[in-house]
Write a protein that holds these residues in place. Structure first.
Motif, PDB file in Angstrom:
ATOM      1  N   LYS A  96       5.568   0.306  -7.163  1.00 18.76           N
ATOM      2  CA  LYS A  96       5.440  -0.264  -5.812  1.00 18.76           C
ATOM      3  C   LYS A  96       4.006  -0.687  -5.525  1.00 18.76           C
ATOM      4  CE  LYS A  96       9.339   1.888  -3.399  1.00 18.76           C
ATOM      5  NZ  LYS A  96       9.742   2.813  -2.312  1.00 18.76           N
ATOM      6  N   GLU A  97       3.049   0.087  -6.029  1.00 10.90           N
ATOM      7  CA  GLU A  97       1.647  -0.278  -5.825  1.00 10.90           C
ATOM      8  C   GLU A  97       1.325  -1.576  -6.575  1.00 10.90           C
ATOM      9  OE1 GLU A  97      -2.314  -0.256  -4.594  1.00 10.90           O
ATOM     10  OE2 GLU A  97      -0.507   0.716  -3.811  1.00 10.90           O
TER      11      GLU A  97
ATOM     12  N   ARG B 257       2.760  -4.336  -4.565  1.00  6.79           N
ATOM     13  CA  ARG B 257       1.952  -4.576  -3.361  1.00  6.79           C
ATOM     14  C   ARG B 257       0.761  -5.469  -3.685  1.00  6.79           C
ATOM     15  NH1 ARG B 257      -2.523  -3.355  -1.072  1.00  6.79           N
ATOM     16  NH2 ARG B 257      -3.234  -2.069  -2.827  1.00  6.79           N
TER      17      ARG B 257
ATOM     18  N   LYS C  70       6.266   5.043  -7.338  1.00  8.67           N
ATOM     19  CA  LYS C  70       5.060   4.827  -6.528  1.00  8.67           C
ATOM     20  C   LYS C  70       4.101   3.862  -7.226  1.00  8.67           C
ATOM     21  CE  LYS C  70       5.077   9.309  -4.138  1.00  8.67           C
ATOM     22  NZ  LYS C  70       4.341  10.594  -3.951  1.00  8.67           N
TER      23      LYS C  70
ATOM     24  N   LYS D  16       3.227  -9.428  -5.545  1.00  8.32           N
ATOM     25  CA  LYS D  16       4.667  -9.301  -5.285  1.00  8.32           C
ATOM     26  C   LYS D  16       5.525 -10.051  -6.298  1.00  8.32           C
ATOM     27  CE  LYS D  16       5.075 -13.130  -1.941  1.00  8.32           C
ATOM     28  NZ  LYS D  16       5.510 -13.460  -0.574  1.00  8.32           N
TER      29      LYS D  16
END
Length: 573
Positions: A459-460, A463, A456, A466
């Motif tokens: 991925k943050e 985000r 998580k 990228k």
């Protein structure tokens, strides 16, 4: 007098150890891995050449880590203990400088030193092991100041140079060298010494808030003949010769006077750090929301309102100090001490934009200013230049409450450093829009095998950015740990695309990082080795390029392009 001084030193040590006692068992963090844990150069304390060559700009700091490794191997306890001792010593040295400079009440001097010791903004410098470079630099910086002040006092009072004075002077120069060898900030010392002499040891008969302790009020000031002034200033020349020699050596070793591993537009950095200066002052006045990785953005133009106001504020600060110099040289000294010791950050671009550890030495100017400001509030102070009984009582209450408040904040902040997960969770909450904080939180969680939470965080980070290669690689590793090979390969492809993106943008360093991260994730990636080899060739790093194309042939022996390039490299050698 000696009894009061000894008692004050004991108090400083006790308070410092009490405040930082909860850091002794904290683990290594972040850069500690590179600087200590994985640094082979600190393994052998006798190999001076290896220690020096590993970080030529900070050999003294590296040697201190080698001493730590010899003593306690990779047990963080010994490293934290040394950091705390150095911080205690700096508090004592700061106190001694105040003691030999000022004739005020000893309570003021102890109070000022304890503010320095207990201020929460110093937690990063003390609790973060690899930040020792700044703490050690301050130690030698203050030692050099002390010996120079003693030399200056004797020289100006007697007008002669004997063996004793020469010893003080040479010792000051040696500590100056050690300060620079610990961290580049030490290079500002000669300017501080000139400033000190101007503010506290002039031939002008002035009364300030405090009277220099070596100046007897009943004895007229020493009057120096104008013809001798230039002669007296020659003792600064060796300091500047050393600075010149170090600049030449730095140019020789690194090819630049700036940061060899990081590049940013000097103009943008100057504008940004001018803005950041006020953020630093805010942290000194209100030490809350401390963060290992502050979220601070680059300034793009001088005409931005925030930047324009920052420069106006700096000019007001400078001119205000110049105006007040004749009446209150002590306050002018505190302001210019802060600005001068902060200036390397203003001029030399570093990867971080705002970092609390950079306040360790400049903060001394603020602590002195704070003490002088409190003195102004004392009843009858202007008339007597000493504290009345009521004034002492008022200062004692204010001082104890402030130091107690700072101590509680510092002790509490140290708890965050007790684990990587706590430290980076705190940073991610305070810098939610910064990819690095979420990535480092993910790394800390992955070490605890909390892979779902780590994913998580990675991925943050992706985000937010990228093309942030470390998060792509770490996410791939987390998927691999969970046995999700297809998802891992997706991240490998994304890393390759990020490398190509940076390559097309001309961002060579970022492209190299992306391809290296890809190779760490997929060791047999022929495409990554090939592109990495081409990048090294563009940088004329032929040895590294050759290794890359040799790896291409290991995984694909029939690759004709790699064979041709290797032939050209070998013929070129």
């Amino acid at each position: 007098m000696r009894r009061e001084t000894s008692l004050s030193i004991i108090i400083i040590f006790i308070v410092s150890f009490a405040i930082y006692s909860n850091t002794l068992n904290s683990p290594f963090h972040y850069d500690d891995e590179k600087v200590i844990v994985k640094n082979e150069s600190v393994r052998d304390i006798k190999d001076f050449q290896k220690i020096f060559s590993s970080n030529p700009s900070r050999p003294v700091s590296t040697f201190s880590f080698a001493l730590n490794f010899w003593w306690g191997k990779l047990n963080p306890f010994s490293y934290h203990l040394v950091n705390i001792i150095l911080h205690c010593l700096n508090g004592v040295l700061f106190f001694l400088i105040l003691r030999i400079t000022f004739q005020g009440d000893i309570l003021v001097l102890v109070f000022t030193s304890l503010v320095f010791i207990s201020h929460p903004v110093n937690t990063e410098s003390v609790s973060y092991i690899s930040s020792r470079s700044g703490v050690l630099c301050a130690t030698f910086y203050l030692l050099s100041m002390i010996f120079f002040i003693i030399f200056l006092r004797n020289f100006r009072n007697t007008g002669a140079s004997g063996l004793k004075q020469t010893g003080f002077y040479l010792t000051s120069i040696i500590f100056f060298l050690l300060s620079i060898g610990s961290k580049e900030t030490g290079i500002t010392l000669p300017l501080i010494l000139i400033l000190y002499e101007s503010c506290f040891s002039t031939s002008i008969d002035r009364r300030g808030f405090l009277t220099p302790s070596w100046r007897d009020k009943n004895v007229p000031p020493i009057k120096l003949k104008r013809i001798n002034v230039i002669h007296y200033k020659l003792y600064y020349v060796p300091f500047f010769v050393i600075i010149g020699a170090i600049m030449v050596l730095r140019r020789y070793f690194y090819g630049t006077l700036g940061n060899p591993t990081f590049h940013r537009d000097y103009y943008k950095n100057f504008l940004t750090q001018a803005n950041a200066l006020w953020a630093y002052i805010k942290l000194l006045i209100f030490p809350v929301n401390l963060n290992i990785d502050h979220e601070y953005f680059l300034s793009g133009s001088f005409l931005e309102i925030k930047t324009l106001l920052s420069f106006i504020g700096i000019l007001i600060l400078i001119f205000g100090a110049l105006i007040i110099y004749r009446k209150c040289s002590e306050i002018a000294f505190s302001v210019f001490f802060f600005l001068i010791t902060f200036s390397p950050t203003l001029l030399i671009p570093l990867q971080d934009i705002l970092s609390e550890r950079w306040l360790y030495l400049p903060g001394i100017g603020f602590y002195l200013f704070l003490a002088l400001f409190i003195m102004l509030l004392q009843d009858g102070y202007r008339e007597s230049y000493h504290f009345s009984k009521g004034g002492k009582g008022g200062l004692s209450v204010i001082g104890i409450l402030l130091i107690l408040f700072f101590s509680i904040l510092t002790f509490s902040r140290n708890e965050v450093w007790s684990s990587e997960a706590l430290l980076w969770r705190d940073a991610a909450q305070k810098s939610p829009h910064k990819a690095r904080t979420h990535n480092n939180l993910g790394v800390a969680l992955a070490k605890l095998k909390l892979y779902n939470e780590a994913i998580k965080s990675f991925k943050e980070a992706i985000r937010i950015d990228k093309h942030y290669s470390p998060s792509r690689a770490n996410l791939g590793r987390a998927y691999r740990k969970k046995g999700e090979k297809s998802l891992m390969l997706q991240e490998a492809v994304a890393l390759f695309e990020s490398g190509n993106y940076y390559f097309k943008k001309g961002m060579i360093k970022e492209a190299i990082i992306s391809y290296k991260e890809l190779i760490g994730l997929v060791p047999n990636s022929v495409a990554a080795y090939g592109n990495l080899g081409m990048l090294y060739m563009s940088l004329n790093e032929m040895k590294l390029a050759k290794e890359c194309f040799e790896n291409v042939l290991i995984y694909n022996p029939k690759n004709e392009a790699a064979k041709k390039i290797l032939k050209e490299i070998n013929e070129g050698n």
